[in-house]
Design an enzyme around this catalytic site. Structure first.
Site, PDB file in Angstrom:
ATOM      1  N   ASP A  40     -78.767  66.146  36.745  1.00 29.53           N
ATOM      2  CA  ASP A  40     -78.359  64.986  35.954  1.00 29.53           C
ATOM      3  C   ASP A  40     -79.053  65.105  34.602  1.00 29.53           C
ATOM      4  O   ASP A  40     -80.289  65.095  34.525  1.00 29.53           O
ATOM      5  CB  ASP A  40     -78.764  63.681  36.640  1.00 29.53           C
ATOM      6  CG  ASP A  40     -77.927  63.401  37.876  1.00 29.53           C
ATOM      7  OD1 ASP A  40     -76.793  63.913  37.954  1.00 29.53           O
ATOM      8  OD2 ASP A  40     -78.401  62.680  38.762  1.00 29.53           O
ATOM      9  N   ASP A  43     -67.856  58.319  43.071  1.00 31.01           N
ATOM     10  CA  ASP A  43     -69.059  57.567  43.445  1.00 31.01           C
ATOM     11  C   ASP A  43     -68.612  56.418  44.339  1.00 31.01           C
ATOM     12  O   ASP A  43     -67.872  55.529  43.890  1.00 31.01           O
ATOM     13  CB  ASP A  43     -69.769  57.034  42.206  1.00 31.01           C
ATOM     14  CG  ASP A  43     -70.272  58.151  41.307  1.00 31.01           C
ATOM     15  OD1 ASP A  43     -70.547  59.246  41.828  1.00 31.01           O
ATOM     16  OD2 ASP A  43     -70.392  57.935  40.084  1.00 31.01           O
TER      17      ASP A  43
END
Length: 272
Positions: free
Chosen positions: A12, A131
């Protein structure tokens, strides 16, 4: 011969630095993105995923530069996602050196971006990132737009799609969205459990299994890896094709080589 399962470190990234949090918040620094990518390549990772979690148009140049630098030092396939909204954006990232791109928010808002990308660049280049967060319901009531799964003796749930880095609920059923994305031409699904992300207590195996059994493309399990057994469970119980992890690799608790050896001992086909 069984298909080889993949181990994929996830980076990330914000402005070239790798960060890690819990349930998408409380981010902390984990190192330089290109250096970590090269380290994981050397350690035997099968692929890499870079997600620009604070992507916006003014940071696009940072992301492109990062992809170019990564391509010079990393020789395994790598996927890049974050803030890609148009076919032109996809083209720029692939031209900079990425092997695949990941679409999340933009795909939910404009599903045709998946089909357009797949048509131009090939389905193998288009990964749809989902997600998903559990929504518990009292009983398995029939709902045309929801896939309700029995979790244990008396609990049922469906999974809701979130966008904008896990900040915005959409009301969409994650499994049905996965099927739609696949039908549009997505060659792979990167499936992150928001309930499990960063908790290190294992993947959401019910979610992973539901996707793996219903969709005919590879499923990358994400969210919750804390030790090699969790990754083994993602393959054996969740039926995932690949396991994505961050914390256990970033802080060098379980080197990739060790994880692969443990998987191999459990009878999972691995490239060592």
């Amino acid at each position: 011969m069984p298909l080889t399962k993949r181990i994929i470190p996830c980076l990330d990234v914000t402005e070239g630095r790798v960060v890690k949090g819990t349930r998408f918040i409380n981010l902390r620094d984990a190192g330089d993105a290109v250096e970590l990518g090269a380290f994981y390549d050397d350690q035997g990772a099968d692929e890499l995923v870079f997600l620009d979690i604070t992507a916006s148009s003014d940071k696009r140049k940072i992301l492109i530069e990062l992809v170019e630098r990564t391509g010079e030092q990393v020789f395994i396939p790598f996927t890049v996602g974050g803030g890609l909204r148009t076919v032109k954006d996809i083209k720029e990232i692939l031209r900079a050196g990425a092997d695949k791109i990941s679409l999340n928010t933009a795909a939910v808002k404009n599903p045709k971006l998946i089909s357009e990308g797949a048509k131009i660049f090939g389905a193998q280049c288009i990964v749809t990132a989902i997600d998903a967060k559990r929504v518990y319901v009292e009983a398995p009531e029939y709902a045309k737009d929801k896939v309700i799964i029995k979790i244990d003796n008396d609990r049922y749930c469906w999974w809701e799609v979130y966008i904008h880095g896990g900040r915005t609920p959409t009301g969409k059923d994650a499994i049905l969205w996965g099927e739609e994305a696949t039908n549009l031409g997505s060659g792979e699904i990167l499936l992150t459990s928001m309930d499990k992300d960063g908790t290190r207590d294992g993947y959401d195996l019910e979610l992973t299994k539901a996707f793996s059994e219903r969709l005919n493309v590879p499923i990358i399990a994400s969210g919750g890896a804390g030790n090699p057994q969790h990754i083994i469970d993602a393959f054996s119980l969740g039926k995932a094709d690949a396991a994505l992890a961050a914390s256990i690799f970033h802080y060098n608790e379980y080197p990739i080589k060790i994880v692969k050896q443990e998987c191999k001992k459990s009878g999972i086909s691995m490239r060592l």
